[in-house]
Design an enzyme around this catalytic site. Sequence first.
Site, mmCIF file in Angstrom:
data_model
loop_
_atom_site.group_PDB
_atom_site.id
_atom_site.type_symbol
_atom_site.label_atom_id
_atom_site.label_comp_id
_atom_site.label_asym_id
_atom_site.label_seq_id
_atom_site.Cartn_x
_atom_site.Cartn_y
_atom_site.Cartn_z
ATOM 1 N N THR A 1 20.683 -7.335 -24.724
ATOM 2 C CA THR A 1 21.847 -7.332 -25.617
ATOM 3 C C THR A 1 23.118 -6.944 -24.860
ATOM 4 O O THR A 1 24.210 -7.438 -25.166
ATOM 5 C CB THR A 1 21.610 -6.350 -26.786
ATOM 6 O OG1 THR A 1 20.416 -6.732 -27.469
ATOM 7 C CG2 THR A 1 22.770 -6.354 -27.764
ATOM 8 N N GLY B 1 11.986 -9.735 -22.146
ATOM 9 C CA GLY B 1 11.672 -8.451 -21.529
ATOM 10 C C GLY B 1 11.499 -7.376 -22.585
ATOM 11 O O GLY B 1 11.750 -7.599 -23.770
ATOM 12 N N PRO B 2 11.071 -6.196 -22.160
ATOM 13 C CA PRO B 2 10.851 -5.092 -23.105
ATOM 14 C C PRO B 2 12.146 -4.676 -23.796
ATOM 15 O O PRO B 2 13.243 -4.885 -23.267
ATOM 16 C CB PRO B 2 10.319 -3.947 -22.219
ATOM 17 C CG PRO B 2 9.952 -4.583 -20.920
ATOM 18 C CD PRO B 2 10.780 -5.798 -20.767
ATOM 19 N N SER B 3 12.023 -4.069 -24.975
ATOM 20 C CA SER B 3 13.193 -3.550 -25.689
ATOM 21 C C SER B 3 13.902 -2.502 -24.835
ATOM 22 O O SER B 3 13.256 -1.709 -24.148
ATOM 23 C CB SER B 3 12.772 -2.913 -27.011
ATOM 24 O OG SER B 3 12.248 -3.894 -27.881
ATOM 25 N N GLY B 4 15.240 -2.512 -24.888
ATOM 26 C CA GLY B 4 16.016 -1.552 -24.112
ATOM 27 C C GLY B 4 16.192 -1.954 -22.664
ATOM 28 O O GLY B 4 16.727 -1.182 -21.863
ATOM 29 N N GLY B 5 15.777 -3.172 -22.327
ATOM 30 C CA GLY B 5 15.885 -3.611 -20.927
ATOM 31 C C GLY B 5 17.284 -4.007 -20.510
ATOM 32 O O GLY B 5 17.594 -4.038 -19.324
ATOM 33 N N GLY B 6 18.157 -4.362 -21.493
ATOM 34 C CA GLY B 6 19.525 -4.749 -21.161
ATOM 35 C C GLY B 6 19.911 -6.136 -21.633
ATOM 36 O O GLY B 6 20.992 -6.621 -21.312
ATOM 37 N N GLU C 1 18.018 -14.382 -31.055
ATOM 38 C CA GLU C 1 16.804 -14.710 -31.808
ATOM 39 C C GLU C 1 17.114 -14.861 -33.294
ATOM 40 O O GLU C 1 16.723 -14.066 -34.144
ATOM 41 C CB GLU C 1 15.743 -13.636 -31.592
ATOM 42 C CG GLU C 1 14.350 -14.029 -32.075
ATOM 43 C CD GLU C 1 13.784 -15.255 -31.376
ATOM 44 O OE1 GLU C 1 14.231 -16.367 -31.701
ATOM 45 O OE2 GLU C 1 12.913 -15.110 -30.516
#
Length: 576
Positions: free
Chosen positions: A378, A371-376, A501
């Site tokens: 991590t 998904g896009p960065s900042g999606g949750g 990753e």
Amino acid sequence: MEDQSKNTFKPFISLILATKIPKLAFTIGIIGSLITTLVGLSIPLLTREMVDGFSVEAMSITLIVIIVVVFIVRAALDAMSRYLLAYVGQNIVARLRERMLLKVIRLPVSYFDRKTSGESVSRIVNDTGVVKDLISQHFPQFITGIISIIGAVIILIIMDWKMTVLMLTVVPVTIFIMRPLGKKMRKISHGLQDETAQFSGKITQTISEVRLMKASNAEKAEEQKGTEGISNLLAYGLKESRILALIGPLMQLVIMGILVVIIGYGGIRVAEGTMTTGSLVAFILYLFQIIMPLTVFTMFFTQLQKAKGATERMIEILELEEEQGPDGIEMEITNQPVRFENVFFSYNEEESVLQNVSFEVQPGTMVAFAGPSGGGKTTVFGLLERFYEPQEGRILIGNAPINEISLASWRSQIGYVSQDSPMVAGTIRENLTYGIETDIDDERLWGVAKMAYAEQFIQQFPNGLDTEVGERGIKLSGGQRQRIAIARAFLRDPKILMMDEATASLDSQSEKIVQQALTRLMEGRTTFVIAHRLSTIVNADKIIFIEKGEITGVGTHKELVNGHALYREFAEQQLT
């Protein structure tokens, strides 16, 4: 007003008492100080006898010998009692630092999200140092000073109560001068300790990221920040110095004034024949035994105000809630599914990070988060590691909520290989066994190094497993650090493996080797992967697509390409 003062110092006293004062050393030290002071109180009386009977013919050898012996005994007792009281102070501070350290390393990750590492270090080192100075240096002098003043005043009242009353007029004058200065010093001390903590935090961050600073030509920016912090510290230091500069001369003024009055009045009494010369000399010596502790008291109360401010900061940390301790069940999590049930989470009240997240992962399978960065993505890992707790919903392993399992048991069964492969300064051996309390033999270490394809490069180092890796592993390449991290995971034999990753920042040759090691590590384990590149997860058993904290798609690579527009767009950009 008096009650308020008592209440304000209560936390400080409670904190000191909680450190378990070495009672025997403290008792002997206090008794030694008492005897030292009592012996010291006899010196002016002996001096009076010597002065009043002073002549070459009448000089008593016995009296001189007694005075010399008294001086020697007093010096020896004083040295012993000072050391014992300093020993008590050092022990109290050592236990206080230990308590602070144990507390800080057990605080949740959320605390360190808010505070810089330098600030925490400052609390452990600088603030406890202020308390150390109080207990080791000023407190012993304060105790002996009290005894000295009480003893001297009693003797002086017996000798001449009129002159004693005249001399004691200095006490209310001193209190009147020192009280407002003490309040101001406390306020300055608070600001100085906060500024010191912030400055320590900034400097620690700058030094730890020195390569980023150099590569970004940010020396001037850091120089500006640093000089600004130094200027702030200078401003507070000068304010503190101004008060200390006032305290010294004011006390000297009071002392010289009372000394002149006593000598003048005493001289008149001697001239009138109502007081002997020896008594006047003894009186002046006792006056110094009162005045000298009074100057020490001013420093003691000044330091006490500083220590009180430092203590308040420490108590703030000591009262914070720790991560879950040893409480909780011991549970074997092999072959157990992992479930998120309606999980909500936010780092602060303003912004929600995860909203109603639910999914299930079967044991032994590989699930990837895309998904896009900042999606949750991590944040999901942070919740699985139990760095954070969900505000709503729950996470289960089998049928057990993971927050009911002891943290030690849970984390011992989880392996984490991140993109940046964090390492501690030390040897390869220390990094492999980091956090493992049992001894691991070399055969086992070389075995996991071989499984992680790290054996060959470690053997090339002259010191092998005892090679120093430098701060954050800077002496190793990215691929070497990753293989050490994988070997570390092999050594722990985790039941659940999490990978952020782990090959994203490697060159193609290193990536191939690391990917082989990861494939070997993943065998038979429940594996969670954060995917930055879809090429690494096309064979995942399940891919969970997260956007703005919500799951918008679940399935295999093929299913998502066919049924999820944004995933298909990602795939077309990266895979074609």
